[in-house]
Design a protein around this motif. Structure first.
Motif, short mmCIF file in Angstrom:
data_model
loop_
_atom_site.label_atom_id
_atom_site.label_comp_id
_atom_site.label_asym_id
_atom_site.label_seq_id
_atom_site.Cartn_x
_atom_site.Cartn_y
_atom_site.Cartn_z
N ARG A 188 0.73 -0.94 0.33
CA ARG A 188 -0.03 0.40 0.22
C ARG A 188 1.00 1.47 0.02
O ARG A 188 1.81 1.39 0.94
CB ARG A 188 -1.27 0.22 0.94
N LEU A 189 0.51 2.19 -0.52
CA LEU A 189 1.12 3.51 -0.81
C LEU A 189 0.55 4.28 -0.20
O LEU A 189 -0.84 4.52 -0.65
CB LEU A 189 1.82 3.50 -2.44
N ASP A 190 0.74 5.40 0.48
CA ASP A 190 -0.03 6.68 1.28
C ASP A 190 0.97 7.36 0.50
O ASP A 190 1.75 8.38 1.31
CB ASP A 190 -0.36 6.16 2.41
N ILE A 191 -0.08 8.72 0.09
CA ILE A 191 0.30 9.83 -0.55
C ILE A 191 -0.08 10.99 0.51
O ILE A 191 -1.58 11.16 0.74
CB ILE A 191 0.23 10.51 -1.76
N THR A 192 0.89 11.88 1.02
CA THR A 192 -0.24 12.90 2.61
C THR A 192 0.20 13.81 1.32
O THR A 192 0.87 14.72 -0.01
CB THR A 192 0.81 12.89 3.13
N GLY A 193 -0.68 15.58 2.24
CA GLY A 193 -0.63 16.29 1.48
C GLY A 193 -1.67 16.69 1.83
O GLY A 193 -2.66 16.15 2.42
N GLU A 194 -2.22 17.94 1.04
CA GLU A 194 -3.55 18.94 1.25
C GLU A 194 -4.85 17.59 0.06
O GLU A 194 -6.01 17.69 1.18
CB GLU A 194 -3.68 20.18 -0.25
N ARG A 195 -4.05 16.37 -0.05
CA ARG A 195 -5.57 15.86 -0.84
C ARG A 195 -5.09 13.99 -0.41
O ARG A 195 -4.53 13.65 -1.95
CB ARG A 195 -6.16 16.12 -2.33
N PRO A 196 -4.41 13.57 0.59
CA PRO A 196 -4.57 12.22 0.56
C PRO A 196 -4.72 11.14 0.27
O PRO A 196 -5.93 10.85 0.36
CB PRO A 196 -4.30 12.08 2.62
N ARG A 197 -4.16 10.30 -0.65
CA ARG A 197 -5.18 9.53 -1.57
C ARG A 197 -3.66 8.04 -1.57
O ARG A 197 -2.80 8.43 -0.74
CB ARG A 197 -4.98 9.58 -2.57
N SER A 198 -4.41 7.30 -1.73
CA SER A 198 -3.91 5.33 -1.00
C SER A 198 -4.41 4.76 -2.25
O SER A 198 -4.51 4.80 -3.02
CB SER A 198 -4.53 5.62 0.16
N VAL A 199 -2.85 3.80 -2.89
CA VAL A 199 -2.96 3.09 -3.48
C VAL A 199 -2.55 1.68 -3.10
O VAL A 199 -1.75 1.48 -2.64
CB VAL A 199 -2.67 3.67 -5.25
N PHE A 200 -2.63 0.38 -4.61
CA PHE A 200 -2.18 -0.30 -4.03
C PHE A 200 -1.18 -0.75 -5.04
O PHE A 200 -1.93 -1.15 -6.17
CB PHE A 200 -2.89 -1.89 -2.95
N LEU A 201 -0.17 -1.56 -5.38
CA LEU A 201 1.31 -1.42 -6.07
C LEU A 201 1.07 -2.85 -5.84
O LEU A 201 1.60 -4.08 -4.84
CB LEU A 201 2.01 -0.93 -5.61
N VAL A 202 0.60 -3.04 -7.08
CA VAL A 202 0.82 -4.76 -7.28
C VAL A 202 1.52 -5.22 -8.00
O VAL A 202 2.08 -4.45 -9.68
CB VAL A 202 -1.25 -5.57 -7.86
N HIS A 203 2.62 -6.46 -8.26
CA HIS A 203 3.53 -6.82 -8.91
C HIS A 203 3.69 -8.45 -9.08
O HIS A 203 3.39 -8.77 -8.64
CB HIS A 203 4.73 -6.20 -8.70
N ALA A 204 3.44 -8.99 -10.35
CA ALA A 204 3.19 -10.15 -10.44
C ALA A 204 3.84 -10.66 -11.81
O ALA A 204 4.51 -9.72 -12.78
CB ALA A 204 1.43 -10.66 -10.36
N SER A 205 4.13 -12.24 -12.27
CA SER A 205 5.15 -12.29 -13.31
C SER A 205 3.58 -12.94 -14.02
O SER A 205 3.23 -14.05 -13.49
CB SER A 205 5.81 -13.22 -12.69
N ALA A 206 3.91 -13.22 -15.27
CA ALA A 206 2.97 -14.17 -16.68
C ALA A 206 3.53 -15.57 -16.01
O ALA A 206 5.50 -15.32 -15.87
CB ALA A 206 3.43 -13.77 -17.22
N PRO A 207 3.29 -16.81 -16.32
CA PRO A 207 3.88 -18.38 -15.94
C PRO A 207 4.13 -18.87 -17.42
O PRO A 207 4.37 -17.93 -18.19
CB PRO A 207 2.44 -18.83 -15.96
N SER A 208 4.99 -19.40 -16.75
CA SER A 208 6.12 -19.57 -18.22
C SER A 208 4.96 -21.03 -18.59
O SER A 208 4.50 -21.65 -18.54
CB SER A 208 7.23 -21.30 -17.82
N ARG A 209 5.01 -21.00 -20.01
CA ARG A 209 4.04 -21.46 -20.99
C ARG A 209 4.59 -23.04 -21.26
O ARG A 209 5.74 -23.37 -21.83
CB ARG A 209 3.35 -21.37 -22.19
N THR A 210 3.61 -24.28 -20.62
CA THR A 210 4.50 -25.50 -21.37
C THR A 210 3.41 -25.62 -21.93
O THR A 210 2.39 -25.61 -22.54
CB THR A 210 4.57 -26.31 -20.07
N ALA A 211 4.10 -26.86 -23.26
CA ALA A 211 3.85 -27.38 -23.97
C ALA A 211 2.80 -28.43 -23.57
O ALA A 211 2.58 -29.34 -22.64
CB ALA A 211 4.12 -28.13 -25.30
#
Length: 211
Positions: A188-211
């Motif tokens: 979670r990223l929280d941005i402070t200031g006059e207008r505080p807002r938050s977001v979730f940062l999501v990171h992932a990998s594509a799977p290896s494709r097998t025959a």
């Protein structure tokens, strides 16, 4: 709401979009959260807006080629204006068009970025990113927390109904896992200031494709 109507709504935001440093902060954190990658061949920035995530990828990933696509011609026009300074050698290809399906061939992309837009695109975007990513390619996207996101007016009608907004890191990561991605994590990223807002940062990998 039709595609032209949606594009017109975001066109109206374009003149003041870069004055809101929230978008720059989110894009910077999103790209910095990716593992070190040596010169990815192709990075796709979905719903690029004025290019914040694409420019961050250019700085931090040394990407060889990037594609930034957005439904709003006015946003792309501003991105091209910024590129005169931030992308002097022209590595970013700016395109006006729909985000889903992305204007990319199957298995063509090393990294997909999507800052502050997946909640408008819905689950179809996640599955489309699996299509365009190479084996083991990376995705990085954001979602707003359910308890703080309050879209107003016409923008509320654009919010996807098939993608529940997460309440915590686990739920945010689970959306990527449910779509078929691997090694998903969220912060979670929280941005402070006059207008505080938050977001979730999501990171992932594509799977290896097998025959």
């Amino acid at each position: 709401m039709t595609t032209p109507d949606a594009g017109a709504l975001f066109d109206g935001l374009a003149p003041g979009y870069d004055g809101d440093h929230f978008h720059e902060s989110v894009a910077e954190a999103l790209v910095r959260g990716l593992p070190a990658t040596v010169s990815p061949r192709l990075v796709l920035d979905v719903a690029t807006g004025t290019g914040a995530a694409a420019f961050a990828a250019l700085r931090h990933l040394d990407a060889r080629r990037l594609v930034g696509v957005d439904i709003s011609p006015a946003m792309i026009e501003r991105a091209r204006g910024r590129a005169a300074v931030q992308d002097a050698d022209g590595r970013i290809d700016w395109q006006v068009g729909q985000a889903v399906p992305a204007p990319m061939a199957d298995d063509a992309v090393d990294i997909v970025l999507c800052a502050s837009s997946l909640h408008f695109l819905g689950r179809a975007a996640l599955h489309d990113w699996l299509r365009v990513l190479r084996q083991g390619g990376r995705v990085a996207f954001t979602l707003p927390p359910a308890e703080t996101f309050r879209p107003s007016g016409a923008f509320a009608k654009l919010v996807a109904t098939d993608l529940p907004l997460p309440q915590d890191n686990g739920q945010a990561a689970a959306l990527a896992t449910a779509a078929g991605f691997e090694q998903a994590n969220a912060t979670r990223l929280d941005i402070t200031g006059e207008r505080p807002r938050s977001v979730f940062l999501v990171h992932a990998s594509a799977p290896s494709r097998t025959a």
